[in-house]
Design a protein around this motif. Structure first.
Motif, PDB file in Angstrom:
ATOM      1  N   ALA A 181       0.855  -1.202   0.000  1.00 16.24           N
ATOM      2  CA  ALA A 181       0.000   0.000   0.000  1.00 16.24           C
ATOM      3  C   ALA A 181       0.886   1.245   0.000  1.00 16.24           C
ATOM      4  CB  ALA A 181      -0.869  -0.006   1.247  1.00 16.24           C
ATOM      5  N   PHE A 182       0.301   2.393  -0.334  1.00 21.26           N
ATOM      6  CA  PHE A 182       1.027   3.642  -0.119  1.00 21.26           C
ATOM      7  C   PHE A 182       1.282   3.780   1.390  1.00 21.26           C
ATOM      8  CE2 PHE A 182      -1.031   5.087  -4.223  1.00 21.26           C
ATOM      9  CZ  PHE A 182       0.162   5.155  -4.939  1.00 21.26           C
ATOM     10  N   SER A 183       2.213   4.645   1.741  1.00 19.95           N
ATOM     11  CA  SER A 183       2.715   4.653   3.123  1.00 19.95           C
ATOM     12  C   SER A 183       1.646   5.075   4.144  1.00 19.95           C
ATOM     13  CB  SER A 183       3.901   5.600   3.217  1.00 19.95           C
ATOM     14  OG  SER A 183       3.418   6.916   3.205  1.00 19.95           O
ATOM     15  N   PRO A 184       1.891   4.764   5.422  1.00 17.12           N
ATOM     16  CA  PRO A 184       0.924   5.122   6.470  1.00 17.12           C
ATOM     17  C   PRO A 184       0.655   6.619   6.548  1.00 17.12           C
ATOM     18  CG  PRO A 184       2.616   3.637   7.328  1.00 17.12           C
ATOM     19  CD  PRO A 184       3.027   3.987   5.938  1.00 17.12           C
ATOM     20  N   SER A 185       1.625   7.449   6.157  1.00 17.42           N
ATOM     21  CA  SER A 185       1.366   8.893   6.237  1.00 17.42           C
ATOM     22  C   SER A 185       0.309   9.294   5.211  1.00 17.42           C
ATOM     23  CB  SER A 185       2.661   9.678   6.000  1.00 17.42           C
ATOM     24  OG  SER A 185       3.196   9.319   4.751  1.00 17.42           O
ATOM     25  N   SER A 186       0.229   8.525   4.126  1.00 21.00           N
ATOM     26  CA  SER A 186      -0.724   8.866   3.077  1.00 21.00           C
ATOM     27  C   SER A 186      -2.044   8.103   3.219  1.00 21.00           C
ATOM     28  CB  SER A 186      -0.043   8.553   1.746  1.00 21.00           C
ATOM     29  OG  SER A 186      -0.931   8.546   0.712  1.00 21.00           O
ATOM     30  N   GLN A 187      -1.956   6.846   3.645  1.00 26.52           N
ATOM     31  CA  GLN A 187      -3.169   6.017   3.771  1.00 26.52           C
ATOM     32  C   GLN A 187      -3.166   5.281   5.130  1.00 26.52           C
ATOM     33  OE1 GLN A 187      -3.054   3.776  -0.156  1.00 26.52           O
ATOM     34  NE2 GLN A 187      -5.165   4.489  -0.101  1.00 26.52           N
ATOM     35  N   PRO A 188      -3.311   6.009   6.234  1.00 26.32           N
ATOM     36  CA  PRO A 188      -3.229   5.364   7.553  1.00 26.32           C
ATOM     37  C   PRO A 188      -4.249   4.253   7.749  1.00 26.32           C
ATOM     38  CG  PRO A 188      -4.061   7.631   7.706  1.00 26.32           C
ATOM     39  CD  PRO A 188      -3.586   7.443   6.317  1.00 26.32           C
ATOM     40  N   TYR A 236       7.612  -3.156   2.508  1.00 27.88           N
ATOM     41  CA  TYR A 236       8.756  -2.241   2.550  1.00 27.88           C
ATOM     42  C   TYR A 236       8.723  -1.374   3.810  1.00 27.88           C
ATOM     43  CZ  TYR A 236       5.319   1.305   1.460  1.00 27.88           C
ATOM     44  OH  TYR A 236       4.226   2.120   1.545  1.00 27.88           O
ATOM     45  N   CYS A 237       7.558  -1.245   4.414  1.00 25.22           N
ATOM     46  CA  CYS A 237       7.374  -0.293   5.514  1.00 25.22           C
ATOM     47  C   CYS A 237       7.990  -0.837   6.813  1.00 25.22           C
ATOM     48  CB  CYS A 237       5.882  -0.028   5.715  1.00 25.22           C
ATOM     49  SG  CYS A 237       5.568   1.160   7.017  1.00 25.22           S
ATOM     50  N   ALA A 238       8.728   0.023   7.514  1.00 21.98           N
ATOM     51  CA  ALA A 238       9.368  -0.432   8.758  1.00 21.98           C
ATOM     52  C   ALA A 238       8.992   0.488   9.920  1.00 21.98           C
ATOM     53  CB  ALA A 238      10.879  -0.461   8.561  1.00 21.98           C
ATOM     54  N   LYS A 239       7.874   1.185   9.790  1.00 20.88           N
ATOM     55  CA  LYS A 239       7.459   2.120  10.854  1.00 20.88           C
ATOM     56  C   LYS A 239       7.131   1.363  12.138  1.00 20.88           C
ATOM     57  CE  LYS A 239       6.474   6.439   9.073  1.00 20.88           C
ATOM     58  NZ  LYS A 239       6.548   6.381   7.622  1.00 20.88           N
ATOM     59  N   GLY A 240       7.537   1.925  13.290  1.00 22.96           N
ATOM     60  CA  GLY A 240       7.316   1.269  14.581  1.00 22.96           C
ATOM     61  C   GLY A 240       5.847   0.958  14.835  1.00 22.96           C
ATOM     62  N   GLN A 241       4.972   1.911  14.534  1.00 23.39           N
ATOM     63  CA  GLN A 241       3.547   1.690  14.807  1.00 23.39           C
ATOM     64  C   GLN A 241       2.981   0.568  13.940  1.00 23.39           C
ATOM     65  OE1 GLN A 241       1.760   3.208  17.384  1.00 23.39           O
ATOM     66  NE2 GLN A 241       0.427   1.484  16.844  1.00 23.39           N
ATOM     67  N   VAL A 242       3.470   0.467  12.714  1.00 22.75           N
ATOM     68  CA  VAL A 242       3.012  -0.607  11.815  1.00 22.75           C
ATOM     69  C   VAL A 242       3.446  -1.958  12.381  1.00 22.75           C
ATOM     70  CG1 VAL A 242       3.391  -1.611   9.520  1.00 22.75           C
ATOM     71  CG2 VAL A 242       2.875   0.827   9.753  1.00 22.75           C
ATOM     72  N   LYS A 243       4.697  -2.031  12.851  1.00 17.50           N
ATOM     73  CA  LYS A 243       5.190  -3.294  13.423  1.00 17.50           C
ATOM     74  C   LYS A 243       4.410  -3.649  14.688  1.00 17.50           C
ATOM     75  CE  LYS A 243       9.736  -2.145  12.714  1.00 17.50           C
ATOM     76  NZ  LYS A 243      11.167  -2.326  12.792  1.00 17.50           N
ATOM     77  N   ARG A 244       4.086  -2.653  15.494  1.00 15.95           N
ATOM     78  CA  ARG A 244       3.292  -2.923  16.712  1.00 15.95           C
ATOM     79  C   ARG A 244       1.897  -3.430  16.336  1.00 15.95           C
ATOM     80  NH1 ARG A 244       6.399   1.319  18.526  1.00 15.95           N
ATOM     81  NH2 ARG A 244       4.967   2.946  17.875  1.00 15.95           N
ATOM     82  N   ASN A 245       1.301  -2.822  15.332  1.00 19.66           N
ATOM     83  CA  ASN A 245      -0.039  -3.270  14.906  1.00 19.66           C
ATOM     84  C   ASN A 245       0.002  -4.714  14.406  1.00 19.66           C
ATOM     85  OD1 ASN A 245      -1.000  -0.771  15.575  1.00 19.66           O
ATOM     86  ND2 ASN A 245      -1.228  -0.037  13.484  1.00 19.66           N
ATOM     87  N   LEU A 246       1.059  -5.054  13.674  1.00 19.89           N
ATOM     88  CA  LEU A 246       1.202  -6.439  13.183  1.00 19.89           C
ATOM     89  C   LEU A 246       1.348  -7.399  14.369  1.00 19.89           C
ATOM     90  CD1 LEU A 246       3.587  -5.699  10.178  1.00 19.89           C
ATOM     91  CD2 LEU A 246       1.364  -6.839   9.957  1.00 19.89           C
ATOM     92  N   LYS A 247       2.182  -7.022  15.342  1.00 13.12           N
ATOM     93  CA  LYS A 247       2.393  -7.874  16.530  1.00 13.12           C
ATOM     94  C   LYS A 247       1.096  -8.048  17.298  1.00 13.12           C
ATOM     95  CE  LYS A 247       7.209  -6.890  17.470  1.00 13.12           C
ATOM     96  NZ  LYS A 247       8.042  -5.816  17.978  1.00 13.12           N
ATOM     97  N   ASN A 248       0.341  -6.973  17.431  1.00 15.38           N
ATOM     98  CA  ASN A 248      -0.886  -7.016  18.242  1.00 15.38           C
ATOM     99  C   ASN A 248      -1.953  -7.947  17.671  1.00 15.38           C
ATOM    100  OD1 ASN A 248       0.220  -5.289  20.050  1.00 15.38           O
ATOM    101  ND2 ASN A 248      -0.820  -3.450  19.292  1.00 15.38           N
ATOM    102  N   VAL A 249      -1.871  -8.244  16.368  1.00 14.29           N
ATOM    103  CA  VAL A 249      -2.868  -9.171  15.814  1.00 14.29           C
ATOM    104  C   VAL A 249      -2.325 -10.593  15.732  1.00 14.29           C
ATOM    105  CG1 VAL A 249      -4.006  -7.322  14.537  1.00 14.29           C
ATOM    106  CG2 VAL A 249      -2.362  -8.770  13.345  1.00 14.29           C
TER     107      VAL A 249
END
Ligand SMILES: C[S@@+](CC[C@H](N)C(=O)[O-])C[C@H]1O[C@@H](n2cnc3c(N)ncnc32)[C@H](O)[C@@H]1O
Length: 220
Positions: A150-157, A181-194
């Motif tokens: 997807a486009f990055s979290p800043s563009s498509q949260p 490709y995305c390595a943002k901390g919040q994205v990784k936390r969201n992945l872990k949380n599920v």
């Protein structure tokens, strides 16, 4: 409107005015796709399986899909590939998206040209591109691998939330993996949380990290 831009490895990408972003890294579109999706996704799964199912978030130019088809032919794999795209690129723009690898280029053209929503049986590549919104995805199939592009979290949260990742988790087989490709901390936390086990291998070109999310840890 989208326009073609040539990236630092001489491969093309598109710049989307609507999203204010390029479809791939400006440091190298081809290098990024090969590193994030082929090396850290497909090549890993191919070590243990020859029949592989892939779901791609965001068909875009068709570069990831065509690289996957090429890899299937070079490595004697049988791939089922389903991709979703909400905003298909225009024919005018797609004809300007030309890679230097003529075989890859031919495959991109072929995949861009096939009709939406139907299943197409191509050599070693069963292919379907769905014209639709990931937010409303309703698929009963399961996959070995998800290319999350997807486009990055800043563009498509809205596309990087726990809600959407829990849908991706369900889409995967127990030993499946999701690469992005995305390595943002919040994205990784969201992945872990599920429920994903999250790894951060080095990213392509100058990027420090990318993300691989595994549904289950393998014992070997
Ligand atoms: C980073 S680009 C993907 C690049 C593509 N994988 C390629 O190889 O060219 C993100 C893509 O997601 C698509 N997109 C954006 N929002 C979407 C949504 N809600 N559902 C499906 N596709 C979406 C965009 O139109 C764009 O083609």
């Amino acid at each position: 409107m989208n326009r073609v831009e040539i990236t630092k490895d001489d491969s093309p990408t598109l710049y989307s005015e609507a999203f204010g972003q390029t479809y791939h890294s400006i440091h190298g579109a081809l290098s990024e796709s090969l590193h994030v999706f082929i090396k850290h996704g497909l090549a890993e799964i191919a070590q243990s399986k020859k029949e592989i199912s892939v779901f791609e978030m965001g068909f875009g130019t068709g570069l990831n899909a065509a690289l996957t088809w090429q890899y299937a032919l070079q490595n004697q794999l049988q791939i089922t590939y389903i991709t979703i795209e909400k905003f298909p690129i225009s024919e005018e723009v797609s004809t300007q998206f030309i890679t230097q690898d003529s075989d890859l280029n031919d495959r991109i053209v072929r995949l861009q040209a096939v009709s939406w929503n139907e299943k197409h049986i191509l050599p070693q590549f069963n292919f379907q591109k769905i014209k639709g919104d990931l937010m409303n995805l309703n698929l009963s199939a399961q996959f070995d691998l998800i290319y999350y592009d997807a486009f990055s979290p800043s563009s498509q949260p809205e596309l990087w939330t726990e809600e959407i990742f829990s849908k991706m988790y369900i889409l995967l087989y127990p030993s499946g993996l999701l690469t992005t490709y995305c390595a943002k901390g919040q994205v990784k936390r969201n992945l872990k949380n599920v429920g994903f086990i999250v790894e951060s291998p080095p990213g392509p070109m100058r990027k420090r990290e990318m993300t691989v999310a595994r549904k289950l840890i393998s014992n070997n």
